[in-house]
Design a protein around this motif. Structure first.
Motif, PDB file in Angstrom:
ATOM      1  N   THR B  35       0.852  -1.191   0.000  1.00 60.38           N
ATOM      2  CA  THR B  35       0.000   0.000   0.000  1.00 60.38           C
ATOM      3  C   THR B  35       0.885   1.237   0.000  1.00 60.38           C
ATOM      4  O   THR B  35       1.659   1.452   0.927  1.00 60.38           O
ATOM      5  CB  THR B  35      -0.908   0.006   1.236  1.00 60.38           C
ATOM      6  OG1 THR B  35      -1.535  -1.272   1.336  1.00 60.38           O
ATOM      7  CG2 THR B  35      -1.964   1.075   1.116  1.00 60.38           C
ATOM      8  N   ILE B  36       0.762   2.017  -1.057  1.00 56.79           N
ATOM      9  CA  ILE B  36       1.605   3.204  -1.209  1.00 56.79           C
ATOM     10  C   ILE B  36       0.721   4.438  -1.092  1.00 56.79           C
ATOM     11  O   ILE B  36      -0.347   4.507  -1.675  1.00 56.79           O
ATOM     12  CB  ILE B  36       2.321   3.210  -2.573  1.00 56.79           C
ATOM     13  CG1 ILE B  36       3.052   1.893  -2.799  1.00 56.79           C
ATOM     14  CG2 ILE B  36       3.303   4.372  -2.655  1.00 56.79           C
ATOM     15  CD1 ILE B  36       3.726   1.787  -4.152  1.00 56.79           C
ATOM     16  N   VAL B  62       8.593   5.475 -10.268  1.00 53.60           N
ATOM     17  CA  VAL B  62       9.563   4.954  -9.286  1.00 53.60           C
ATOM     18  C   VAL B  62       8.859   4.030  -8.303  1.00 53.60           C
ATOM     19  O   VAL B  62       9.395   2.978  -7.924  1.00 53.60           O
ATOM     20  CB  VAL B  62      10.266   6.121  -8.548  1.00 53.60           C
ATOM     21  CG1 VAL B  62      11.073   5.601  -7.370  1.00 53.60           C
ATOM     22  CG2 VAL B  62      11.164   6.885  -9.504  1.00 53.60           C
ATOM     23  N   ALA B  63       7.641   4.406  -7.897  1.00 50.77           N
ATOM     24  CA  ALA B  63       6.898   3.575  -6.947  1.00 50.77           C
ATOM     25  C   ALA B  63       6.702   2.173  -7.505  1.00 50.77           C
ATOM     26  O   ALA B  63       6.930   1.181  -6.798  1.00 50.77           O
ATOM     27  CB  ALA B  63       5.544   4.221  -6.650  1.00 50.77           C
ATOM     28  N   TRP B  79      -3.090   2.050  -3.887  1.00 51.83           N
ATOM     29  CA  TRP B  79      -2.770   3.463  -3.600  1.00 51.83           C
ATOM     30  C   TRP B  79      -3.744   4.055  -2.596  1.00 51.83           C
ATOM     31  O   TRP B  79      -4.941   3.799  -2.658  1.00 51.83           O
ATOM     32  CB  TRP B  79      -2.821   4.290  -4.882  1.00 51.83           C
ATOM     33  CG  TRP B  79      -1.678   3.996  -5.801  1.00 51.83           C
ATOM     34  CD1 TRP B  79      -1.660   3.084  -6.797  1.00 51.83           C
ATOM     35  CD2 TRP B  79      -0.386   4.608  -5.791  1.00 51.83           C
ATOM     36  NE1 TRP B  79      -0.434   3.080  -7.416  1.00 51.83           N
ATOM     37  CE2 TRP B  79       0.370   4.019  -6.820  1.00 51.83           C
ATOM     38  CE3 TRP B  79       0.210   5.616  -5.011  1.00 51.83           C
ATOM     39  CZ2 TRP B  79       1.678   4.382  -7.094  1.00 51.83           C
ATOM     40  CZ3 TRP B  79       1.515   5.985  -5.288  1.00 51.83           C
ATOM     41  CH2 TRP B  79       2.244   5.363  -6.324  1.00 51.83           C
ATOM     42  N   VAL B  80      -3.223   4.825  -1.673  1.00 50.57           N
ATOM     43  CA  VAL B  80      -4.074   5.615  -0.778  1.00 50.57           C
ATOM     44  C   VAL B  80      -3.545   7.047  -0.812  1.00 50.57           C
ATOM     45  O   VAL B  80      -2.458   7.297  -1.330  1.00 50.57           O
ATOM     46  CB  VAL B  80      -4.061   5.093   0.674  1.00 50.57           C
ATOM     47  CG1 VAL B  80      -4.766   3.763   0.777  1.00 50.57           C
ATOM     48  CG2 VAL B  80      -2.660   5.013   1.215  1.00 50.57           C
ATOM     49  N   ASP B  96       1.855   1.432   3.715  1.00 54.22           N
ATOM     50  CA  ASP B  96       3.139   0.817   4.012  1.00 54.22           C
ATOM     51  C   ASP B  96       4.254   1.818   3.805  1.00 54.22           C
ATOM     52  O   ASP B  96       5.120   2.002   4.657  1.00 54.22           O
ATOM     53  CB  ASP B  96       3.373  -0.400   3.104  1.00 54.22           C
ATOM     54  CG  ASP B  96       2.450  -1.547   3.459  1.00 54.22           C
ATOM     55  OD1 ASP B  96       2.333  -1.848   4.653  1.00 54.22           O
ATOM     56  OD2 ASP B  96       1.833  -2.119   2.546  1.00 54.22           O
ATOM     57  N   ILE B  97       4.224   2.453   2.620  1.00 54.37           N
ATOM     58  CA  ILE B  97       5.226   3.470   2.333  1.00 54.37           C
ATOM     59  C   ILE B  97       4.520   4.698   1.768  1.00 54.37           C
ATOM     60  O   ILE B  97       3.464   4.592   1.161  1.00 54.37           O
ATOM     61  CB  ILE B  97       6.298   2.955   1.345  1.00 54.37           C
ATOM     62  CG1 ILE B  97       5.678   2.601  -0.005  1.00 54.37           C
ATOM     63  CG2 ILE B  97       7.033   1.753   1.921  1.00 54.37           C
ATOM     64  CD1 ILE B  97       6.700   2.169  -1.042  1.00 54.37           C
TER      65      ILE B  97
END
Lengths: 279, 271
Positions: B35-36, B62-63, B79-80, B96-97
């Motif tokens: 989850t980014i 990049v993600a 995605w959030v 997560d990041i």
């Protein structure tokens, strides 16, 4: 009612009973306050996230590093407050008097005052600050007349004048019509009646209500940061992102409380005094 | 019907659970899904059209590169959106990041974790052509007299005082739009941004926009390095760092930078 001399001479059974009742309720109030405080002090740190919250919101080193800067930024809040307040007083008085106009020829003024209070009381402060703070300078005014300090303050003045004008108007309406009739029959002009008879009483009646607005203004000054000025709220935000820590906001809150709590207490005192006089 | 749906879900979970590599196992919020978080909205040129799932834009690209390196297929990335404040608040996180041009600073590092840098940004001065004409040579002395602005909370805002030391108080704004509006209204002369953002704003948003100069990325003081933000002590940090290291070594990161953030030449450098 029939026999009060007895109780004034020496405490009667009723007075003794009431004193005991008072002592008892004091004891209960003290115990429950202590219990609540104890529960907060003991239980909150037991929450699993307390350490993280403490580090983010009550961080000693961050607090001591940012507090002087916050105090410095607060001077700007005080300055904005200081130059806005007199202008609000003047404008709101003018609007309130306009709303009270009785002469048909001056009806446009009354209509304008009514529209003004309706519009500016109906809009969120922040929206007005954005519209006037960015919009008017966008018309192409030269420096220094496009300064966000000027137009941001004007937005604040317009909104708060609308509120204060309504409060003053309620004060004016609280003065009984017979007083005006009496003044007019003594030969005062309608302007003099307003100036020497109605307003002195009306304004005194609404001091407590206006104190509340003054306190609210003191806090809303921070909204000016949206159009650029780096006052305490914005400075705290800068520190927040610099340290990734919310402690500067707590510092800012403390500084606000130092000012607003005495002001609130003073407003309460005035209201209390007013009530005593009226009784 | 119900059983079919349940079975489908079960298979989905089972296949998803195989995503990720040895390093990430059991360390993500949801097993097998990375989850980014990004900004709301996410700005050009970092994410194009505010749609990171299209892989368009430097950070979006990049993600996905990092996610793939960590063993997550494209469809195992979710995605959030978060604000800066949500990213640093204590308590459970919904990502997560988090990737939205976070500059790595030692002060922030005490509260949250950063990955290795994935980009080092030059800082550029955004202004209008009129001001550029008036100032001429971007010598540090000439810059002091300007009225400065920046987006609050960015490195730009923190750098103005150190790098330029303006004579008048700087003005700070909530977002890019407000800064451009203030430039347009003549309330400020110039604003400091990272170079890609400044290039975009000067070309697209600010009418008559121009760049007065740039502070080189390799400057000795406070180089502005972007890192991926993670919760303090997140075990995933080692996996993310390994992925970024691999991408840097393979030259893939540089290639993405060239693809999405080129065109930084021609802006005069301020020593």
């Amino acid at each position: 009612m029939t026999d009060t001399s007895d109780t004034t001479a020496r405490p009667g059974r009723r007075a003794v009973f009431e004193a005991a009742l008072r002592r008892r309720s004091m004891r209960i109030a003290a115990t429950s306050t202590a219990a609540v405080l104890l529960a907060i002090v003991l239980l909150v740190p037991l929450a699993p996230g307390w350490e993280a919250v403490k580090k983010s919101f009550f961080n000693g080193p961050v607090f001591s590093k940012t507090f002087p800067g916050l105090l410095d930024a607060f001077l700007l809040d005080i300055a904005i407050f200081a130059w806005s307040l007199p202008l609000i007083a003047i404008l709101s008085l003018v609007v309130a008097i306009c709303r009270d106009i009785q002469r048909p020829a001056l009806y446009p003024l009354k209509l304008f005052a009514t529209l003004y209070t309706d519009i500016f009381r109906g809009l969120p402060v922040i929206l007005v600050i954005y519209l006037i703070g960015f919009g008017v300078p966008g018309l192409g005014l030269p420096r220094p007349w496009n300064s966000p300090y000027i137009w941001g303050s004007l937005a604040l003045i317009l909104v708060y004048s609308a509120y204060v004008a309504e409060v003053i108007r309620s004060g004016i309406e609280s003065i009984h019509r017979s007083q005006r009739s009496a003044a007019l029959s003594l030969g005062l002009s309608s302007g003099d009646t307003m100036r020497f008879v109605v307003l002195p009483q009306a304004l005194r009646n609404v001091v407590p209500a206006n104190m509340n607005l003054v306190i609210a203004l003191q806090k809303d000054v921070a909204l000016l940061s949206f159009v650029g000025p780096v006052e305490i709220f914005r400075q705290a935000g800068v520190y927040k992102s610099l340290y990734a820590n919310f402690t500067p906001y707590v510092g800012a809150a403390l500084i606000f409380l130092i000012i607003t709590i005495p002001a609130t207490r003073y407003a309460d005192y005035l209201m209390h005094k007013r009530r005593r006089i009226e009784q | 019907m119900k059983t079919i749906v349940t079975a489908l879900c079960a298979t989905l979970v089972a296949t998803a659970a195989t995503a990720g590599n040895d390093c990430t196992a059991g360390k993500t919020l949801e097993d097998g899904v990375l989850t980014i978080a990004t900004g709301n909205p996410a700005y050009f040129p970092w994410v194009i059209d505010d749609a990171p799932e299209t892989k368009q834009g430097f950070e979006a690209a990049v993600a996905y590169a990092i996610a793939n390196e960590m063993g997550f297929e494209d469809d195992a990335v979710s995605w959030v959106r978060t604000s800066f404040d949500e990213a640093i608040q204590p308590g459970a996180k919904n990502f997560d990041i988090n990737m939205q041009q976070y500059s790595i600073t030692p002060e922030r590092e005490e509260m949250v974790d950063f990955s290795l840098p994935y980009y080092t940004s030059a800082m550029a001065i955004l202004t209008t052509a009129t001001v550029v004409e008036a100032v001429g040579d971007p010598a540090p002395e000439a810059l002091k007299g300007l009225l400065w602005g920046a987006m609050a909370g960015t490195t730009g805002a923190m750098m103005i005082d150190d790098a330029i030391g303006p004579e008048k108080d700087i003005l700070l704004y909530n977002d890019n739009t407000d800064v451009t509006q203030a430039i347009q209204a003549g309330q400020i002369d110039a604003a400091l941004f990272d170079l890609p953002t400044a290039l975009y704003l000067s070309a697209v948003t600010v009418e008559n926009g121009a760049l007065l100069g740039q502070f080189p990325a390799e400057r000795s003081q406070n180089p502005d390095q972007f890192g991926i933000l993670m919760e303090d002590g997140n075990p995933l940090k080692a996996c993310v760092d390994a992925a970024i290291e691999a991408l840097t070594a393979s030259g893939q990161l540089a290639a993405l930078e060239a693809q999405w953030l080129a065109a930084a030449t021609g802006v005069p450098v301020i020593e």
